[in-house]
Design a protein around this motif. Structure first.
Motif, PDB file in Angstrom:
ATOM      1  N   PRO A   1       0.822  -1.213   0.000  1.00 42.17           N
ATOM      2  CA  PRO A   1       0.000   0.000   0.000  1.00 42.17           C
ATOM      3  C   PRO A   1       0.848   1.251   0.000  1.00 42.17           C
ATOM      4  N   ILE A   2       0.271   2.349  -0.510  1.00 41.82           N
ATOM      5  CA  ILE A   2       0.965   3.629  -0.487  1.00 41.82           C
ATOM      6  C   ILE A   2       1.168   4.086   0.953  1.00 41.82           C
ATOM      7  N   ALA A   3       0.165   3.864   1.785  1.00 45.20           N
ATOM      8  CA  ALA A   3       0.268   4.249   3.192  1.00 45.20           C
ATOM      9  C   ALA A   3      -0.370   3.183   4.050  1.00 45.20           C
ATOM     10  N   LYS A   4       0.185   2.927   5.224  1.00 44.97           N
ATOM     11  CA  LYS A   4      -0.402   1.993   6.171  1.00 44.97           C
ATOM     12  C   LYS A   4      -1.312   2.773   7.098  1.00 44.97           C
ATOM     13  N   CYS A   5      -2.525   2.272   7.287  1.00 49.46           N
ATOM     14  CA  CYS A   5      -3.525   3.041   8.024  1.00 49.46           C
ATOM     15  C   CYS A   5      -4.029   2.287   9.253  1.00 49.46           C
ATOM     16  N   ASP A   6      -4.365   3.051  10.255  1.00 48.48           N
ATOM     17  CA  ASP A   6      -5.083   2.543  11.424  1.00 48.48           C
ATOM     18  C   ASP A   6      -6.556   2.856  11.162  1.00 48.48           C
ATOM     19  N   TYR A   7      -7.298   1.879  10.622  1.00 54.65           N
ATOM     20  CA  TYR A   7      -8.653   2.144  10.153  1.00 54.65           C
ATOM     21  C   TYR A   7      -9.624   2.468  11.283  1.00 54.65           C
ATOM     22  N   LEU A   8      -9.419   1.859  12.456  1.00 58.80           N
ATOM     23  CA  LEU A   8     -10.334   2.134  13.555  1.00 58.80           C
ATOM     24  C   LEU A   8     -10.176   3.572  14.060  1.00 58.80           C
ATOM     25  N   ASN A   9      -8.939   4.060  14.065  1.00 59.44           N
ATOM     26  CA  ASN A   9      -8.692   5.431  14.521  1.00 59.44           C
ATOM     27  C   ASN A   9      -8.646   6.423  13.369  1.00 59.44           C
ATOM     28  N   LYS A  10      -8.884   5.915  12.163  1.00 64.35           N
ATOM     29  CA  LYS A  10      -8.960   6.764  10.964  1.00 64.35           C
ATOM     30  C   LYS A  10      -7.723   7.647  10.810  1.00 64.35           C
ATOM     31  N   SER A  11      -6.540   7.029  10.884  1.00 62.06           N
ATOM     32  CA  SER A  11      -5.326   7.823  10.753  1.00 62.06           C
ATOM     33  C   SER A  11      -4.251   7.023  10.024  1.00 62.06           C
ATOM     34  N   VAL A  12      -3.310   7.736   9.401  1.00 63.73           N
ATOM     35  CA  VAL A  12      -2.155   7.108   8.770  1.00 63.73           C
ATOM     36  C   VAL A  12      -1.115   6.844   9.841  1.00 63.73           C
ATOM     37  N   ILE A  13      -0.642   5.592   9.925  1.00 65.06           N
ATOM     38  CA  ILE A  13       0.336   5.264  10.961  1.00 65.06           C
ATOM     39  C   ILE A  13       1.759   5.237  10.402  1.00 65.06           C
ATOM     40  N   SER A  14       1.905   5.071   9.078  1.00 67.76           N
ATOM     41  CA  SER A  14       3.222   5.182   8.453  1.00 67.76           C
ATOM     42  C   SER A  14       3.038   5.347   6.959  1.00 67.76           C
ATOM     43  N   SER A  15       3.999   5.984   6.339  1.00 68.07           N
ATOM     44  CA  SER A  15       3.911   6.213   4.902  1.00 68.07           C
ATOM     45  C   SER A  15       5.310   6.241   4.307  1.00 68.07           C
ATOM     46  N   GLU A  16       5.603   5.340   3.389  1.00 71.13           N
ATOM     47  CA  GLU A  16       6.891   5.340   2.724  1.00 71.13           C
ATOM     48  C   GLU A  16       6.866   6.356   1.594  1.00 71.13           C
ATOM     49  N   SER A  17       8.029   6.918   1.302  1.00 69.54           N
ATOM     50  CA  SER A  17       8.118   7.902   0.228  1.00 69.54           C
ATOM     51  C   SER A  17       7.840   7.223  -1.112  1.00 69.54           C
ATOM     52  N   ILE A  18       7.035   7.871  -1.941  1.00 64.86           N
ATOM     53  CA  ILE A  18       6.621   7.273  -3.208  1.00 64.86           C
ATOM     54  C   ILE A  18       7.075   8.136  -4.379  1.00 64.86           C
ATOM     55  N   ASN A  19       7.436   7.466  -5.467  1.00 67.58           N
ATOM     56  CA  ASN A  19       7.781   8.151  -6.711  1.00 67.58           C
ATOM     57  C   ASN A  19       6.495   8.454  -7.461  1.00 67.58           C
ATOM     58  N   LEU A  20       6.159   9.729  -7.607  1.00 64.11           N
ATOM     59  CA  LEU A  20       4.880  10.110  -8.204  1.00 64.11           C
ATOM     60  C   LEU A  20       4.760   9.667  -9.654  1.00 64.11           C
ATOM     61  N   LEU A  21       5.875   9.441 -10.321  1.00 68.02           N
ATOM     62  CA  LEU A  21       5.824   8.992 -11.713  1.00 68.02           C
ATOM     63  C   LEU A  21       5.482   7.509 -11.827  1.00 68.02           C
ATOM     64  N   GLU A  22       5.492   6.793 -10.698  1.00 65.80           N
ATOM     65  CA  GLU A  22       5.148   5.371 -10.717  1.00 65.80           C
ATOM     66  C   GLU A  22       3.757   5.110 -10.141  1.00 65.80           C
ATOM     67  N   VAL A  23       3.086   6.162  -9.709  1.00 61.32           N
ATOM     68  CA  VAL A  23       1.740   6.017  -9.148  1.00 61.32           C
ATOM     69  C   VAL A  23       0.722   5.968 -10.291  1.00 61.32           C
ATOM     70  N   ASP A  24      -0.270   5.087 -10.168  1.00 63.77           N
ATOM     71  CA  ASP A  24      -1.359   5.041 -11.142  1.00 63.77           C
ATOM     72  C   ASP A  24      -1.990   6.429 -11.274  1.00 63.77           C
ATOM     73  N   PRO A  25      -2.291   6.892 -12.508  1.00 56.91           N
ATOM     74  CA  PRO A  25      -2.857   8.237 -12.683  1.00 56.91           C
ATOM     75  C   PRO A  25      -4.093   8.500 -11.834  1.00 56.91           C
ATOM     76  N   PHE A  26      -4.998   7.511 -11.722  1.00 54.31           N
ATOM     77  CA  PHE A  26      -6.190   7.695 -10.893  1.00 54.31           C
ATOM     78  C   PHE A  26      -5.808   7.804  -9.410  1.00 54.31           C
ATOM     79  N   ALA A  27      -4.808   7.012  -8.993  1.00 55.02           N
ATOM     80  CA  ALA A  27      -4.355   7.085  -7.601  1.00 55.02           C
ATOM     81  C   ALA A  27      -3.728   8.445  -7.325  1.00 55.02           C
TER      82      ALA A  27
END
Length: 210
Positions: free
Chosen positions: A66-92
């Motif tokens: 995943p682009i970001a790991k989330c704590d769904y019950l607390n509705k928050s991002v718990i960690s996020s690795e740096s992503i290359n925007l040129l490799e992300v799906d256009p819709f994403a």
């Protein structure tokens, strides 16, 4: 947006099977209103999220990071690795830009992925003096944006009820584009500025040509 499957056991053979293919697209505000600890999960999936469930499918999905790991019950991002925007799906990338604007304090409506008329998001600010509706278009490009693309967006802006437009790209804009934008109430966000905004508002990113 979520696509996945449910693991189960075939009672006639005792073998592991993945028979239920699930596809869901739900607005962030609706998702945030869900109390995961109290819901009937199947009813929530079918009614609230308008999910599609294909029973008896032979399809199989590959696990992805995943682009970001989330704590769904607390509705928050718990960690996020740096992503290359040129490799992300256009819709994403469009969804990430919508998240960025929400983090910046705007009310955001993400348009449908088809028949959007060249509009990827609508931004609203309720400030009585500086507020109003703004439309945005997002392009994941390696090459610089040329003037025809900007003219197309200006035509969409002119025929909308928006007060201004924002054209966002992972590449750069020519001096001709910058002049045209300044004359037609369009703000430009190029790749370096987009990365700066993302990193400033909690989405770790970079742009690397490979």
């Amino acid at each position: 947006m979520f696509n996945g499957y449910i693991k189960d056991i075939d009672s006639s053979t005792g073998q592991d099977i993945n028979p239920y293919i699930i596809s869901v697209m739900v607005d962030k505000n609706i998702f945030n209103s869900i109390d995961m600890s109290r819901i009937d999960k199947l009813k929530c999936l079918k009614q609230t999220m308008q999910g599609r469930i294909d029973i008896g499918s032979n399809l199989c999905f590959k696990e992805i990071t995943p682009i970001a790991k989330c704590d769904y019950l607390n509705k928050s991002v718990i960690s996020s690795e740096s992503i290359n925007l040129l490799e992300v799906d256009p819709f994403a990338l469009e969804s990430l830009v919508c998240t960025l604007f929400r983090n910046m304090g705007y009310e955001v409506i993400e348009t449908k992925k088809t028949n959007d008329g060249g509009i990827d998001c609508e931004l609203y600010n309720n400030d009585p003096i500086m507020g109003g509706k703004v439309i945005g278009q997002v392009k994941r490009y390696k090459n610089n944006i040329d003037i025809p693309k900007l003219r197309e967006f200006e035509s969409v802006l002119r025929n909308s009820d928006a007060m201004k437009g924002i054209f966002i790209s992972t590449s750069n804009f020519s001096s001709q584009c910058e002049k045209f934008a300044s004359e037609n109430n369009i703000s430009l966000i190029n790749g370096s500025l987009l990365v700066d905004y993302f990193n400033r508002y909690g989405i770790n990113s970079y742009i690397l040509h490979k």
